[in-house]
Design a protein around this motif. Structure first.
Motif, PDB file in Angstrom:
ATOM      1  N   LYS A   1       0.969  -1.076  -0.006  1.00  9.69           N
ATOM      2  CA  LYS A   1      -0.348   0.166  -0.011  1.00  9.69           C
ATOM      3  C   LYS A   1       0.799   1.264   0.106  1.00  9.69           C
ATOM      4  N   LEU A   2       1.190   1.892  -1.117  1.00 12.75           N
ATOM      5  CA  LEU A   2       1.791   2.935  -1.418  1.00 12.75           C
ATOM      6  C   LEU A   2       1.192   4.252  -1.324  1.00 12.75           C
ATOM      7  N   ASP A   3       1.552   5.291  -0.148  1.00 13.99           N
ATOM      8  CA  ASP A   3       0.867   6.204   0.107  1.00 13.99           C
ATOM      9  C   ASP A   3       1.534   7.648   0.127  1.00 13.99           C
ATOM     10  N   PHE A   4       0.658   8.756   0.523  1.00  8.53           N
ATOM     11  CA  PHE A   4       0.968  10.049   0.450  1.00  8.53           C
ATOM     12  C   PHE A   4       1.367  10.631  -0.879  1.00  8.53           C
ATOM     13  N   ALA A   5       1.365  12.170  -0.690  1.00 11.60           N
ATOM     14  CA  ALA A   5       1.391  12.990  -2.059  1.00 11.60           C
ATOM     15  C   ALA A   5       2.809  12.824  -2.404  1.00 11.60           C
ATOM     16  N   VAL A   6       2.892  12.650  -3.971  1.00  9.08           N
ATOM     17  CA  VAL A   6       4.193  12.863  -4.673  1.00  9.08           C
ATOM     18  C   VAL A   6       4.178  13.628  -5.628  1.00  9.08           C
ATOM     19  N   VAL A   7       3.061  14.129  -6.235  1.00 14.12           N
ATOM     20  CA  VAL A   7       3.008  15.411  -7.399  1.00 14.12           C
ATOM     21  C   VAL A   7       2.047  16.429  -6.908  1.00 14.12           C
TER      22      VAL A   7
ATOM     23  N   LEU B   1       3.111  -9.224  -7.070  1.00 13.95           N
ATOM     24  CA  LEU B   1       3.027  -8.511  -6.192  1.00 13.95           C
ATOM     25  C   LEU B   1       1.742  -7.450  -6.504  1.00 13.95           C
ATOM     26  N   PHE B   2       0.829  -7.266  -5.667  1.00 17.22           N
ATOM     27  CA  PHE B   2      -0.133  -6.435  -5.735  1.00 17.22           C
ATOM     28  C   PHE B   2      -0.046  -5.031  -5.298  1.00 17.22           C
ATOM     29  N   ILE B   3       0.098  -4.164  -6.225  1.00 14.48           N
ATOM     30  CA  ILE B   3       0.486  -2.569  -5.474  1.00 14.48           C
ATOM     31  C   ILE B   3      -0.903  -1.885  -5.586  1.00 14.48           C
ATOM     32  N   ASP B   4      -1.062  -1.347  -4.288  1.00 10.84           N
ATOM     33  CA  ASP B   4      -2.219  -0.520  -3.995  1.00 10.84           C
ATOM     34  C   ASP B   4      -2.088   1.000  -4.030  1.00 10.84           C
ATOM     35  N   CYS B   5      -1.792   1.848  -5.145  1.00 10.00           N
ATOM     36  CA  CYS B   5      -1.576   2.988  -5.181  1.00 10.00           C
ATOM     37  C   CYS B   5      -2.645   3.985  -4.923  1.00 10.00           C
ATOM     38  N   THR B   6      -2.609   4.686  -3.449  1.00  9.58           N
ATOM     39  CA  THR B   6      -3.639   5.236  -2.842  1.00  9.58           C
ATOM     40  C   THR B   6      -4.142   6.470  -3.739  1.00  9.58           C
ATOM     41  N   PHE B   7      -5.171   7.177  -3.371  1.00  8.18           N
ATOM     42  CA  PHE B   7      -5.844   8.452  -3.917  1.00  8.18           C
ATOM     43  C   PHE B   7      -4.869   9.398  -3.631  1.00  8.18           C
ATOM     44  N   GLU B   8      -3.955   9.429  -2.403  1.00  8.55           N
ATOM     45  CA  GLU B   8      -3.223  10.184  -1.778  1.00  8.55           C
ATOM     46  C   GLU B   8      -1.929  10.386  -2.871  1.00  8.55           C
ATOM     47  N   THR B   9      -1.458   9.396  -3.177  1.00  8.72           N
ATOM     48  CA  THR B   9      -0.375   9.190  -4.095  1.00  8.72           C
ATOM     49  C   THR B   9      -0.703   9.794  -5.412  1.00  8.72           C
ATOM     50  N   MET B  10      -2.166   9.249  -5.763  1.00  2.24           N
ATOM     51  CA  MET B  10      -2.490   9.962  -7.381  1.00  2.24           C
ATOM     52  C   MET B  10      -2.700  11.323  -7.010  1.00  2.24           C
TER      53      MET B  10
END
Length: 706
Positions: free
Chosen positions: A433-439, A488-497
């Motif tokens: 679960k990969l989280d938090f803002a990047v852009v 691998l299952f990657i959960d790209c959260t709405f925060e990362t989006m």
């Protein structure tokens, strides 16, 4: 001898069939794209001149939505406008092209008059699909850097009479607008439908996050889709160096006729294209997840080895298939070492224990942030995002002195990749679960508080370019993780989006799922939020990619939580240790039933709207169906009463074989109705709920299916 002859015959037949899948043909003046469903004709420079679409329509029937001449594409290079129909081009080459998901078409290479760049326009069509997928590729032939902006990958001119009776279905095709419409980050899919002509066009934009743009009748009598323009809140920009080649995101369009509502196309043609041909990561999973547990609520970061072991035992008894450890396992944001006070034996023994219970271990990581006291920040402050004033900052929150955001256009990329690979390969992690803002951040509304303003980061030259560049680096990271660990299952959260409940086609091609929300509550209000969000994003987005939190396992109405979640990716939080043995057994029955339905019908690959049931709202009934439209063997239906005064409803089901006989079963196997697919699509079956807030799941099974 006869056997060899027949083998040779079928081999030649197969080769002939493959050759028959060529969907493009051309002569000196025109390119024709035709797969038997849709036809598009493009006028070519001969050998110099304009390039534009002269016809784009379904093969059968009348279609008048588009004008007889369409611009085809448009963009700016160094502030000079270039387009298909208004720029003089030299035709360099045409060749057949294809992709890995059965796409076939043509790639046309053009040269601009100044000989600065080559432009290749690629079109792909797919078997049995109305979609035409398009992209642009530019090669810099000059000795100077080219600044690319305001890219419309697709630019189609409309019949001047079209807007009068047309509505725009935006926001994943779910919200209606009249008149000119200028889209935003939530417009992965938009449709224009003319109710008088019963015709329309669907536009799917595969650009990432905040740099996607689709508009209708906005700057003119046209449809534009591609990247955001240079005057947008989040402008796209790409600097193309001498000799460099750059390809845009793809845009797919579908024209249709003889259709009363765009929703019909969303539930059929769009859903089929996304499932079969988009190339999503989810479509590659042989076994989709069916029941996930996450520790975030109510524990937050207050977790440790003993607690996780206890939760894992209880979750396994409840039938969970994936177990995700959320925040709190790490020694710091940025260094991502294991907190040995909480997990004295490390994570591998914990993951091994989770696996021994029959579950896949998962872990939360903030993929692009670090605390000021972390070793990585102290060693490499140059890797971090700078704001418009040149100061280090957190993109995530307005006031966030405890964290800084890393820029993926720096050495941070290799650093975080190594950490994630070690977690996956050395510790046996199977869900991230990969989280938090990047852009950009869902929680910051000042558009200038986005991207990176650093002038010395190698992956971008300025702020505008950083928006696109850092999305692309995140996708590249996901691809490299998958290459190292394919399952691998990657959960790209709405925060990362970077936007509230934001998910799109760009993400789906690189990550399997998206944690879309953090809904709170313990009663029927959270169930309504879950079903509303699942309805809102599907069927444009695959339902199993929708990870909708945060219902808790110990809630009194937990069974309604599960039934509501069955329309997306079922995920539960809470404290399963509080459940009684009887409750755990009932949970297990739900979990086993969902897995059985997926094994039998592949329900996690499908979801459709239920006829006659609209957006889930207070005071109404709502529902969904997950019917396998390929095998027609059946699937499941979910029905809910959300405070309605009505106590009963007739439920019709579509996508069944009209000639087959189906049984409608409760979850315990009780047969409540046996009818043909034709009868169920027209007459349906009756559902009665005496409680104002209630719901039920039903199996739709072709009779004789084992």
């Amino acid at each position: 001898m006869k056997l060899k002859f027949f083998l040779l015959f079928f081999f030649l037949l197969a080769v002939k069939s493959l050759k028959a899948q060529q969907f493009a043909s051309w002569n000196t003046t025109a390119l024709t794209l035709n797969n038997g469903i849709v036809e598009r004709v493009i006028q070519l420079p001969a050998p110099t001149g304009h390039f534009f679409t002269t016809q784009y329509k379904p093969v059968s029937g009348k279609f008048q939505l588009l004008d007889s001449v369409s611009t085809d594409f448009q963009f700016e290079i160094n502030d000079q406008l270039y387009s298909g129909s208004r720029t003089n081009w030299r035709l360099i080459a045409i060749k057949n092209c294809s992709d890995a998901t059965s796409g076939n078409g043509a790639a046309v290479t053009l040269l601009n008059e100044e000989h600065q760049f080559e432009l290749t326009v690629q079109y792909l069509l797919y078997p049995g699909s109305a979609a035409i997928r398009k992209s642009l590729t530019l090669k810099n032939l000059s000795a100077a850097t080219l600044k690319l902006e305001s890219v419309d990958v697709e630019k189609l001119d409309l019949n001047p009479d079209a807007p009068t009776f047309s509505s725009v279905a935006h926001d994943y095709g779910r919200r209606r607008a009249l008149g000119p419409y200028d889209g935003n980050m939530q417009d992965a899919l938009v449709a224009v439908h003319n109710s008088q002509w019963q015709q329309g066009i669907v536009v799917g934009n595969e650009a990432a996050g905040v740099v996607k743009h689709t508009s209708f009748f906005w700057g003119g009598m046209d449809i534009c889709s591609g990247f955001t323009h240079k005057d947008a809140r989040y402008p796209f920009r790409k600097y193309i160096l001498p000799g460099q080649v750059f390809s845009t995101a793809q845009v797919f369009t579908m024209v249709y006729n003889n259709c009363k509502d765009a929703g019909e196309i969303l539930n059929t043609q769009v859903a089929d294209f996304v499932r079969k041909y988009l190339g999503s990561r989810l479509s590659l999973l042989k076994q989709k997840p069916t029941f996930v547990y996450n520790t975030w609520e109510p524990f937050g970061s207050n977790i440790n080895e003993q607690l996780v072991m206890e939760l894992a035992r209880a979750a396994a008894k409840a039938g969970m298939k994936e177990f995700v450890i959320d925040d709190g396992w790490q020694d710091s944001y940025g260094d991502w070492g294991i907190d040995k006070k909480k997990f004295p034996h490390g994570l591998k023994p914990v993951f091994d224990y989770i696996k021994s219970l029959g579950m896949k271990p998962g872990l939360w990581i903030s993929v692009g942030s670090a605390t000021p006291d972390s070793k990585v920040f102290k060693a490499h402050p140059e890797w971090f995002v700078k704001d418009k004033n040149g100061k280090l900052t957190s993109l995530h929150l307005d006031v966030d002195a405890d964290r800084y955001t890393a820029c993926f256009s720096t050495g941070w990329y290799d650093y975080i990749k190594d950490i994630l690979l070690k977690l996956a390969l050395d510790n046996g992690l199977e869900y991230m679960k990969l989280d938090f803002a990047v852009v950009t951040s869902p929680y910051r509304y000042d558009a200038s508080a986005s991207g990176c303003y650093a002038a010395n980061h190698p992956g971008h030259q300025d702020h505008h370019e950083s928006l696109y560049a850092n999305y692309e680096q995140v996708w590249k990271l996901f691809d490299e993780l998958h290459a190292a660990k394919p399952g691998l299952f990657i959960d790209c959260t709405f925060e990362t989006m970077g936007g509230l409940q934001l998910i799109d086609y760009a993400m789906l091609k690189h990550a399997e799922g998206n944690w879309l929300s953090n809904f709170t509550g313990h009663g029927q209000e959270i169930d309504l939020s879950i079903r509303n969000m699942a309805w809102w994003r599907s069927p444009a987005i695959p339902a199993t990619a929708l990870v909708i939190g945060n219902p808790e396992m110990q809630d009194a109405s937990w069974d309604l939580h599960i039934k509501s979640l069955a329309g997306a990716l079922p995920i539960m939080l809470g404290d399963p240790r509080k459940l009684t043995t009887a409750e755990l057994t009932k949970y297990r029955q739900f979990a086993d039933w969902l897995q059985r339905m997926d094994l039998r019908y592949r329900i996690m690959s499908f979801r459709q709207d239920l006829p006659g049931f609209g957006e889930p709202m207070e005071g109404y009934w709502d529902g969904f169906q997950r019917i396998n439209t390929e095998t027609k063997a059946g699937g499941i239906v979910g029905i809910f009463r959300q405070g309605s005064t009505e106590t009963e409803r007739r439920v019709t089901v579509f996508n069944l074989d009209p000639l087959k006989t189906y049984q409608i079963k409760k979850m315990d196997g009780t047969v409540i109705c046996t009818q043909t697919g034709n009868y169920l699509s027209k007459q349906g079956f009756e559902v009665i709920f005496t409680k104002k807030y209630d719901g039920e799941l039903f199996e739709i099974a072709a009779k004789g299916l084992k």
